[in-house]
Design a protein around this motif. Structure first.
Motif, PDB file in Angstrom:
ATOM      1  N   TYR A  84      -3.506 -82.693  27.059  1.00 38.75           N
ATOM      2  CA  TYR A  84      -4.805 -82.897  26.424  1.00 38.75           C
ATOM      3  C   TYR A  84      -5.838 -83.355  27.455  1.00 38.75           C
ATOM      4  CZ  TYR A  84      -8.006 -86.330  24.249  1.00 38.75           C
ATOM      5  OH  TYR A  84      -9.079 -87.105  23.905  1.00 38.75           O
ATOM      6  N   SER A  85      -5.430 -84.288  28.317  1.00 38.62           N
ATOM      7  CA  SER A  85      -6.336 -84.774  29.356  1.00 38.62           C
ATOM      8  C   SER A  85      -6.621 -83.695  30.389  1.00 38.62           C
ATOM      9  CB  SER A  85      -5.734 -86.009  30.037  1.00 38.62           C
ATOM     10  OG  SER A  85      -6.593 -86.521  31.013  1.00 38.62           O
ATOM     11  N   SER A  86      -5.600 -82.933  30.767  1.00 38.12           N
ATOM     12  CA  SER A  86      -5.796 -81.861  31.746  1.00 38.12           C
ATOM     13  C   SER A  86      -6.737 -80.791  31.214  1.00 38.12           C
ATOM     14  CB  SER A  86      -4.448 -81.230  32.105  1.00 38.12           C
ATOM     15  OG  SER A  86      -3.629 -82.132  32.793  1.00 38.12           O
ATOM     16  N   GLY A  87      -6.471 -80.334  29.999  1.00 37.26           N
ATOM     17  CA  GLY A  87      -7.325 -79.296  29.414  1.00 37.26           C
ATOM     18  C   GLY A  87      -8.751 -79.762  29.227  1.00 37.26           C
ATOM     19  N   GLY A  88      -8.923 -80.989  28.694  1.00 40.99           N
ATOM     20  CA  GLY A  88     -10.276 -81.510  28.500  1.00 40.99           C
ATOM     21  C   GLY A  88     -11.028 -81.664  29.805  1.00 40.99           C
ATOM     22  N   ALA A  89     -10.331 -82.123  30.846  1.00 42.10           N
ATOM     23  CA  ALA A  89     -10.982 -82.281  32.147  1.00 42.10           C
ATOM     24  C   ALA A  89     -11.399 -80.934  32.719  1.00 42.10           C
ATOM     25  CB  ALA A  89     -10.042 -83.004  33.112  1.00 42.10           C
ATOM     26  N   CYS A  90     -10.553 -79.908  32.549  1.00 43.07           N
ATOM     27  CA  CYS A  90     -10.904 -78.573  33.053  1.00 43.07           C
ATOM     28  C   CYS A  90     -12.120 -78.013  32.317  1.00 43.07           C
ATOM     29  CB  CYS A  90      -9.715 -77.632  32.911  1.00 43.07           C
ATOM     30  SG  CYS A  90      -8.377 -77.968  34.063  1.00 43.07           S
ATOM     31  N   VAL A  91     -12.216 -78.279  31.012  1.00 42.57           N
ATOM     32  CA  VAL A  91     -13.396 -77.847  30.259  1.00 42.57           C
ATOM     33  C   VAL A  91     -14.650 -78.525  30.810  1.00 42.57           C
ATOM     34  CG1 VAL A  91     -14.520 -77.886  28.007  1.00 42.57           C
ATOM     35  CG2 VAL A  91     -12.101 -77.310  28.167  1.00 42.57           C
ATOM     36  N   LEU A  92     -14.550 -79.835  31.094  1.00 44.87           N
ATOM     37  CA  LEU A  92     -15.684 -80.553  31.673  1.00 44.87           C
ATOM     38  C   LEU A  92     -16.051 -80.006  33.047  1.00 44.87           C
ATOM     39  CD1 LEU A  92     -15.006 -84.286  30.721  1.00 44.87           C
ATOM     40  CD2 LEU A  92     -16.854 -82.831  29.910  1.00 44.87           C
ATOM     41  N   MET A  93     -15.019 -79.636  33.832  1.00 47.60           N
ATOM     42  CA  MET A  93     -15.311 -79.054  35.142  1.00 47.60           C
ATOM     43  C   MET A  93     -16.089 -77.746  34.999  1.00 47.60           C
ATOM     44  SD  MET A  93     -14.122 -81.178  37.308  1.00 47.60           S
ATOM     45  CE  MET A  93     -14.327 -82.531  36.147  1.00 47.60           C
ATOM     46  N   ILE A  94     -15.743 -76.932  34.001  1.00 49.27           N
ATOM     47  CA  ILE A  94     -16.443 -75.663  33.784  1.00 49.27           C
ATOM     48  C   ILE A  94     -17.885 -75.924  33.366  1.00 49.27           C
ATOM     49  CG2 ILE A  94     -16.559 -73.615  32.313  1.00 49.27           C
ATOM     50  CD1 ILE A  94     -13.503 -73.616  32.268  1.00 49.27           C
ATOM     51  N   ILE A  95     -18.082 -76.869  32.444  1.00 51.39           N
ATOM     52  CA  ILE A  95     -19.433 -77.183  31.972  1.00 51.39           C
ATOM     53  C   ILE A  95     -20.290 -77.711  33.120  1.00 51.39           C
ATOM     54  CG2 ILE A  95     -20.772 -78.685  30.451  1.00 51.39           C
ATOM     55  CD1 ILE A  95     -18.408 -78.568  28.474  1.00 51.39           C
ATOM     56  N   ASN A  96     -19.774 -78.723  33.814  1.00 52.12           N
ATOM     57  CA  ASN A  96     -20.545 -79.320  34.905  1.00 52.12           C
ATOM     58  C   ASN A  96     -20.695 -78.358  36.082  1.00 52.12           C
ATOM     59  OD1 ASN A  96     -20.779 -81.716  33.458  1.00 52.12           O
ATOM     60  ND2 ASN A  96     -18.906 -82.560  34.316  1.00 52.12           N
ATOM     61  N   GLY A  97     -19.619 -77.604  36.374  1.00 48.15           N
ATOM     62  CA  GLY A  97     -19.693 -76.652  37.472  1.00 48.15           C
ATOM     63  C   GLY A  97     -20.664 -75.524  37.199  1.00 48.15           C
ATOM     64  N   GLY A  98     -20.681 -75.020  35.961  1.00 50.52           N
ATOM     65  CA  GLY A  98     -21.636 -73.974  35.608  1.00 50.52           C
ATOM     66  C   GLY A  98     -23.071 -74.456  35.707  1.00 50.52           C
ATOM     67  N   ARG A  99     -23.324 -75.667  35.259  1.00 49.59           N
ATOM     68  CA  ARG A  99     -24.680 -76.214  35.352  1.00 49.59           C
ATOM     69  C   ARG A  99     -25.068 -76.475  36.805  1.00 49.59           C
ATOM     70  NH1 ARG A  99     -23.900 -80.318  30.186  1.00 49.59           N
ATOM     71  NH2 ARG A  99     -24.175 -78.711  28.558  1.00 49.59           N
ATOM     72  N   THR A 100     -24.099 -76.879  37.621  1.00 44.60           N
ATOM     73  CA  THR A 100     -24.384 -77.083  39.039  1.00 44.60           C
ATOM     74  C   THR A 100     -24.723 -75.763  39.720  1.00 44.60           C
ATOM     75  OG1 THR A 100     -22.871 -78.973  39.075  1.00 44.60           O
ATOM     76  CG2 THR A 100     -23.488 -78.032  41.191  1.00 44.60           C
ATOM     77  N   LEU A 101     -24.003 -74.707  39.351  1.00 38.44           N
ATOM     78  CA  LEU A 101     -24.343 -73.379  39.874  1.00 38.44           C
ATOM     79  C   LEU A 101     -25.772 -72.992  39.512  1.00 38.44           C
ATOM     80  CD1 LEU A 101     -21.117 -71.248  39.247  1.00 38.44           C
ATOM     81  CD2 LEU A 101     -22.299 -71.511  41.429  1.00 38.44           C
ATOM     82  N   ASP A 102     -26.159 -73.283  38.279  1.00 38.66           N
ATOM     83  CA  ASP A 102     -27.516 -72.990  37.840  1.00 38.66           C
ATOM     84  C   ASP A 102     -28.531 -73.770  38.668  1.00 38.66           C
ATOM     85  OD1 ASP A 102     -29.574 -71.921  36.324  1.00 38.66           O
ATOM     86  OD2 ASP A 102     -29.422 -73.454  34.772  1.00 38.66           O
ATOM     87  N   HIS A 103     -28.277 -75.080  38.882  1.00 39.77           N
ATOM     88  CA  HIS A 103     -29.183 -75.899  39.686  1.00 39.77           C
ATOM     89  C   HIS A 103     -29.242 -75.396  41.131  1.00 39.77           C
ATOM     90  CE1 HIS A 103     -29.882 -78.557  36.443  1.00 39.77           C
ATOM     91  NE2 HIS A 103     -28.717 -79.169  36.466  1.00 39.77           N
ATOM     92  N   LEU A 104     -28.098 -75.005  41.673  1.00 41.75           N
ATOM     93  CA  LEU A 104     -28.064 -74.499  43.042  1.00 41.75           C
ATOM     94  C   LEU A 104     -28.884 -73.220  43.164  1.00 41.75           C
ATOM     95  CD1 LEU A 104     -26.935 -74.634  45.932  1.00 41.75           C
ATOM     96  CD2 LEU A 104     -24.907 -73.406  45.112  1.00 41.75           C
ATOM     97  N   PHE A 105     -28.732 -72.321  42.208  1.00 46.59           N
ATOM     98  CA  PHE A 105     -29.499 -71.073  42.227  1.00 46.59           C
ATOM     99  C   PHE A 105     -30.997 -71.350  42.140  1.00 46.59           C
ATOM    100  CE2 PHE A 105     -31.688 -67.682  39.973  1.00 46.59           C
ATOM    101  CZ  PHE A 105     -31.333 -66.571  40.722  1.00 46.59           C
ATOM    102  N   LYS A 106     -31.385 -72.243  41.226  1.00 44.76           N
ATOM    103  CA  LYS A 106     -32.804 -72.542  41.049  1.00 44.76           C
ATOM    104  C   LYS A 106     -33.372 -73.291  42.252  1.00 44.76           C
ATOM    105  CE  LYS A 106     -32.659 -72.567  36.006  1.00 44.76           C
ATOM    106  NZ  LYS A 106     -32.744 -73.381  34.769  1.00 44.76           N
ATOM    107  N   THR A 107     -32.529 -74.023  42.972  1.00 46.36           N
ATOM    108  CA  THR A 107     -32.994 -74.703  44.182  1.00 46.36           C
ATOM    109  C   THR A 107     -33.272 -73.689  45.286  1.00 46.36           C
ATOM    110  OG1 THR A 107     -31.736 -76.698  43.645  1.00 46.36           O
ATOM    111  CG2 THR A 107     -32.402 -76.419  45.931  1.00 46.36           C
TER     112      THR A 107
END
Length: 382
Positions: free
Chosen positions: A46-69
């Motif tokens: 449960y902790s592993s799966g939830g953490a991976c979901v958070l990594m996808i959410i935060n990582g996707g948003r970071t990609l967006d910020h990187l592109f816009k930068t």
């Protein structure tokens, strides 16, 4: 003022806490197969799966910020930014591509890169926050004077919960135990203790200076979610060079990718173990690849379906805190069998019960904060 100060931990604590409690897998042998799986395997998965979901959410948003930068307007790159769902998919594809490593023993380099990048962007944000100075209109005043005592206690518990999540033991033990050779004659006890001590020192050296400087630099400007990275980008992003901002986002992105690998590996190992047990033969490479693609697709679906999962991080994380603050004490009693009602037995039992009580308080405080501030439950709208 407890919550604004402790929000300074969020920025990098969520990335540094990227390993799980492997020795909990011994619980099936201590408490029986069914109870052991319920107490150990379920929280780990449960902790592993939830953490991976958070990594996808935060990582996707970071990609967006990187592109816009890099492409601050369409005329620069002649391309249009992707949607949030598409950025999530890009991050997931890259993460699964990297996730073809066979096991934890092969992940030492990945973890080292993750640790270096985490330290790197912590230092960058720390130095830049000091050198760029404080905004004119920040405040350190006690804006929570009108709050009731219950609300203040809830804020304090939330702050303690953030610290606990940053320093919980299963962000260290899994990889240390998984990558150090150990047998009955030459155990990994001493190198593990040294590794845990050094890891906690490094985490403390990153977190506490970042929290202190962040609160000094931004005060009440720190957003409720997003931590120092969001505060820095909002306040100083416009007057910071693209190279520096892009470097910060790139370091954060690489750290998310590395964290995804370590969090996902317990799930991969468990799926492959079930295949091997059922088929009575080693797991071939094509099956391993399919299992990892399946897990990546599942976490991607959850990330798109529940993009506000980060707002529930303290509530969800508090539910697995007993793995750090309670299970080891009870496991020590079950394994060592000290004299009942003796000093050692009483200390371990008391600490274990205190850990469970502390975890329950954190969950209650997090739930109350969500009920008070509300939750933007934007299902399938990342």
């Amino acid at each position: 003022m407890a919550i604004p100060f402790m929000q300074c931990f969020i920025c990098s604590a969520q990335e540094l806490d990227s390993k799980l409690f492997l020795f909990l897998l011994h619980l099936p042998h201590l408490d029986g197969p069914k109870l052991g799986k319920l107490l150990a395997l379920f929280p780990v998965m449960y902790s592993s799966g939830g953490a991976c979901v958070l990594m996808i959410i935060n990582g996707g948003r970071t990609l967006d910020h990187l592109f816009k930068t890099i492409c601050d307007h369409e005329a620069t790159c002649h391309v249009q930014s992707l949607t949030s769902t598409e950025w999530f998919l890009v991050f997931t594809c890259v993460a699964i591509l990297v996730a073809q490593l066979p096991n934890l023993n092969s992940m030492v380099g990945v973890s080292l890169i993750g640790a270096i990048t985490a330290i790197g962007y912590c230092i960058l944000i720390l130095v830049l926050s000091i050198t760029k100075g404080r905004p004119i209109d920040i405040s350190y005043g006690q804006f929570d004077v009108a709050k009731s005592n219950i609300e203040k206690i809830s804020d304090i518990l939330n702050a303690l919960g953030i610290i606990a999540l940053a320093f919980r033991g299963h962000n260290l033990i899994l990889e240390i135990q998984g990558t150090l050779p150990s047998n009955q004659r030459h155990t990994s006890y001493k190198p593990m203790c040294a590794g845990v001590t050094i890891s906690y020192i490094v985490i403390a050296m990153c977190q506490f200076p970042l929290a202190i400087v962040g609160f000094w630099a931004y005060g009440n400007k720190i957003p409720f979610s997003g931590g120092l990275l969001s505060a820095f980008s909002q306040i100083h992003g416009a007057n910071t060079s693209k190279l520096i901002m892009g470097s910060i986002y790139l370091l954060v992105l690489v750290n998310y990718l590395c964290a995804f690998q370590v969090y996902a590996m317990p799930v991969f190992d468990n799926l492959e173990m079930r295949y091997t047990t059922k088929k009575k033969k080693p797991c071939p490479k094509w099956v391993r690849t399919c299992l990892r693609i399946f897990f990546g697709g599942l976490t991607f679906f959850v990330a798109v379906a529940v993009p506000f999962l980060g707002s529930l991080a303290l509530l969800i994380g508090g539910m697995v805190l007993p793995m750090t603050f309670a299970y080891p004490c009870f496991m020590w009693i079950a394994m060592k069998k000290p004299r009942p009602n003796g000093v050692v037995w009483s200390i371990n039992l008391g600490l274990g019960c205190l850990g469970i009580f502390f975890s329950v308080l954190i969950v209650i405080a997090a739930a109350r904060t969500l009920a008070d501030k509300g939750l933007n439950a934007n299902f399938f709208r990342p």
